[in-house]
Motif scaffolding. Structure first.
Motif, PDB file in Angstrom:
ATOM      1  N   ASN A  71       0.849  -1.184   0.000  1.00  0.00           N
ATOM      2  CA  ASN A  71       0.000   0.000   0.000  1.00  0.00           C
ATOM      3  C   ASN A  71       0.886   1.236   0.000  1.00  0.00           C
ATOM      4  N   TYR A  72       0.389   2.311  -0.617  1.00  0.00           N
ATOM      5  CA  TYR A  72       1.128   3.573  -0.648  1.00  0.00           C
ATOM      6  C   TYR A  72       0.304   4.635   0.045  1.00  0.00           C
ATOM      7  N   PRO A  73       0.844   5.458   0.882  1.00  0.00           N
ATOM      8  CA  PRO A  73       2.224   5.439   1.368  1.00  0.00           C
ATOM      9  C   PRO A  73       2.391   4.346   2.419  1.00  0.00           C
ATOM     10  N   ALA A  74       3.581   3.831   2.520  1.00  0.00           N
ATOM     11  CA  ALA A  74       3.824   2.725   3.444  1.00  0.00           C
ATOM     12  C   ALA A  74       5.243   2.822   3.999  1.00  0.00           C
ATOM     13  N   PRO A  75       5.429   2.392   5.248  1.00  0.00           N
ATOM     14  CA  PRO A  75       6.782   2.298   5.807  1.00  0.00           C
ATOM     15  C   PRO A  75       7.437   1.015   5.275  1.00  0.00           C
ATOM     16  N   VAL A  76       8.060   1.115   4.127  1.00  0.00           N
ATOM     17  CA  VAL A  76       8.540  -0.049   3.388  1.00  0.00           C
ATOM     18  C   VAL A  76       9.470  -0.927   4.216  1.00  0.00           C
ATOM     19  N   ARG A  77      10.448  -0.356   4.872  1.00  0.00           N
ATOM     20  CA  ARG A  77      11.408  -1.160   5.651  1.00  0.00           C
ATOM     21  C   ARG A  77      10.713  -1.965   6.746  1.00  0.00           C
ATOM     22  N   ARG A  78       9.776  -1.328   7.456  1.00  0.00           N
ATOM     23  CA  ARG A  78       9.072  -2.030   8.530  1.00  0.00           C
ATOM     24  C   ARG A  78       8.219  -3.168   7.964  1.00  0.00           C
ATOM     25  N   ILE A  79       7.513  -2.894   6.880  1.00  0.00           N
ATOM     26  CA  ILE A  79       6.650  -3.932   6.305  1.00  0.00           C
ATOM     27  C   ILE A  79       7.490  -5.096   5.788  1.00  0.00           C
ATOM     28  N   VAL A  80       8.592  -4.813   5.120  1.00  0.00           N
ATOM     29  CA  VAL A  80       9.453  -5.890   4.607  1.00  0.00           C
ATOM     30  C   VAL A  80      10.045  -6.684   5.768  1.00  0.00           C
ATOM     31  N   GLY A  81      10.412  -6.025   6.857  1.00  0.00           N
ATOM     32  CA  GLY A  81      10.895  -6.738   8.050  1.00  0.00           C
ATOM     33  C   GLY A  81       9.822  -7.651   8.625  1.00  0.00           C
ATOM     34  N   ASP A  82       8.594  -7.121   8.740  1.00  0.00           N
ATOM     35  CA  ASP A  82       7.465  -7.936   9.218  1.00  0.00           C
ATOM     36  C   ASP A  82       7.209  -9.115   8.281  1.00  0.00           C
ATOM     37  N   LEU A  83       7.320  -8.848   6.998  1.00  0.00           N
ATOM     38  CA  LEU A  83       7.095  -9.881   5.977  1.00  0.00           C
ATOM     39  C   LEU A  83       8.101 -11.018   6.130  1.00  0.00           C
ATOM     40  N   ARG A  84       9.372 -10.670   6.263  1.00  0.00           N
ATOM     41  CA  ARG A  84      10.413 -11.698   6.423  1.00  0.00           C
ATOM     42  C   ARG A  84      10.161 -12.541   7.671  1.00  0.00           C
ATOM     43  N   THR A  85       9.824 -11.871   8.775  1.00  0.00           N
ATOM     44  CA  THR A  85       9.571 -12.585  10.028  1.00  0.00           C
ATOM     45  C   THR A  85       8.375 -13.522   9.889  1.00  0.00           C
ATOM     46  N   ARG A  86       7.267 -13.021   9.397  1.00  0.00           N
ATOM     47  CA  ARG A  86       6.032 -13.812   9.293  1.00  0.00           C
ATOM     48  C   ARG A  86       6.209 -15.010   8.362  1.00  0.00           C
ATOM     49  N   VAL A  87       6.805 -14.782   7.196  1.00  0.00           N
ATOM     50  CA  VAL A  87       6.983 -15.869   6.220  1.00  0.00           C
ATOM     51  C   VAL A  87       7.911 -16.937   6.789  1.00  0.00           C
ATOM     52  N   ALA A  88       9.034 -16.540   7.374  1.00  0.00           N
ATOM     53  CA  ALA A  88       9.971 -17.521   7.943  1.00  0.00           C
ATOM     54  C   ALA A  88       9.294 -18.332   9.042  1.00  0.00           C
ATOM     55  N   GLU A  89       8.571 -17.656   9.936  1.00  0.00           N
ATOM     56  CA  GLU A  89       7.899 -18.365  11.027  1.00  0.00           C
ATOM     57  C   GLU A  89       6.879 -19.370  10.501  1.00  0.00           C
ATOM     58  N   GLU A  90       6.075 -18.978   9.524  1.00  0.00           N
ATOM     59  CA  GLU A  90       5.035 -19.867   8.999  1.00  0.00           C
ATOM     60  C   GLU A  90       5.628 -21.063   8.258  1.00  0.00           C
ATOM     61  N   VAL A  91       6.623 -20.808   7.408  1.00  0.00           N
ATOM     62  CA  VAL A  91       7.252 -21.916   6.667  1.00  0.00           C
ATOM     63  C   VAL A  91       7.889 -22.890   7.644  1.00  0.00           C
ATOM     64  N   GLU A  92       8.610 -22.377   8.634  1.00  0.00           N
ATOM     65  CA  GLU A  92       9.272 -23.251   9.603  1.00  0.00           C
ATOM     66  C   GLU A  92       8.263 -23.986  10.478  1.00  0.00           C
ATOM     67  N   ARG A  93       7.171 -23.306  10.875  1.00  0.00           N
ATOM     68  CA  ARG A  93       6.160 -23.933  11.731  1.00  0.00           C
ATOM     69  C   ARG A  93       5.429 -25.067  11.004  1.00  0.00           C
ATOM     70  N   ILE A  94       5.077 -24.835   9.750  1.00  0.00           N
ATOM     71  CA  ILE A  94       4.273 -25.817   9.026  1.00  0.00           C
ATOM     72  C   ILE A  94       5.120 -26.947   8.446  1.00  0.00           C
ATOM     73  N   THR A  95       6.305 -26.623   7.956  1.00  0.00           N
ATOM     74  CA  THR A  95       7.102 -27.637   7.253  1.00  0.00           C
ATOM     75  C   THR A  95       8.277 -28.176   8.060  1.00  0.00           C
TER      76      THR A  95
END
Length: 118
Positions: A71-95
């Protein structure tokens, strides 16, 4: 009553890269600040899509490449950091695979625009 075989004699479980990709895409789409983008080919609208992912790696270690719209405007660095954390946690938790690396490309910044009435 039969005794179950020892764990090392039970076989193996392999989770296909396509499954890991779907998990990563779904997790990325759940992060606040990400949005769906219009998909176009040769000028034709083909609907909207969320994050896309590519999976690499070997054994129980995976590397992910994500392409997302924010979404624009967006705090890109914060969102990308959240994205990395969430994706890593979900992939590791499920697989139970270990996520070694996540590369993120922000391919679009899209404003929230109310639909026009015709």
């Amino acid at each position: 009553m039969t005794v179950p075989p020892e764990p090392e004699d039970r076989g193996t479980l392999t989770i296909a890269p396509a499954v890991v990709r779907k998990i990563a895409q779904h997790a990325a789409d759940q992060v606040d600040g990400t949005t769906r983008a219009e998909r176009r080919i040769a000028g034709l609208g083909l609907g909207k899509h969320g994050a896309s992912a590519k999976v690499g790696g070997e054994g129980n270690d995976v590397d992910l490449v994500l392409d997302v719209a924010l979404n624009y405007p967006a705090p890109v660095r914060r969102i990308v950091g959240d994205l990395r954390t969430r994706v890593a946690e979900e992939v590791e938790r499920i697989t139970s695979y270990r996520v070694r690396d996540i590369s993120v490309t922000v391919s679009a910044l899209l404003p929230d625009i109310a639909p026009r009435v015709r």
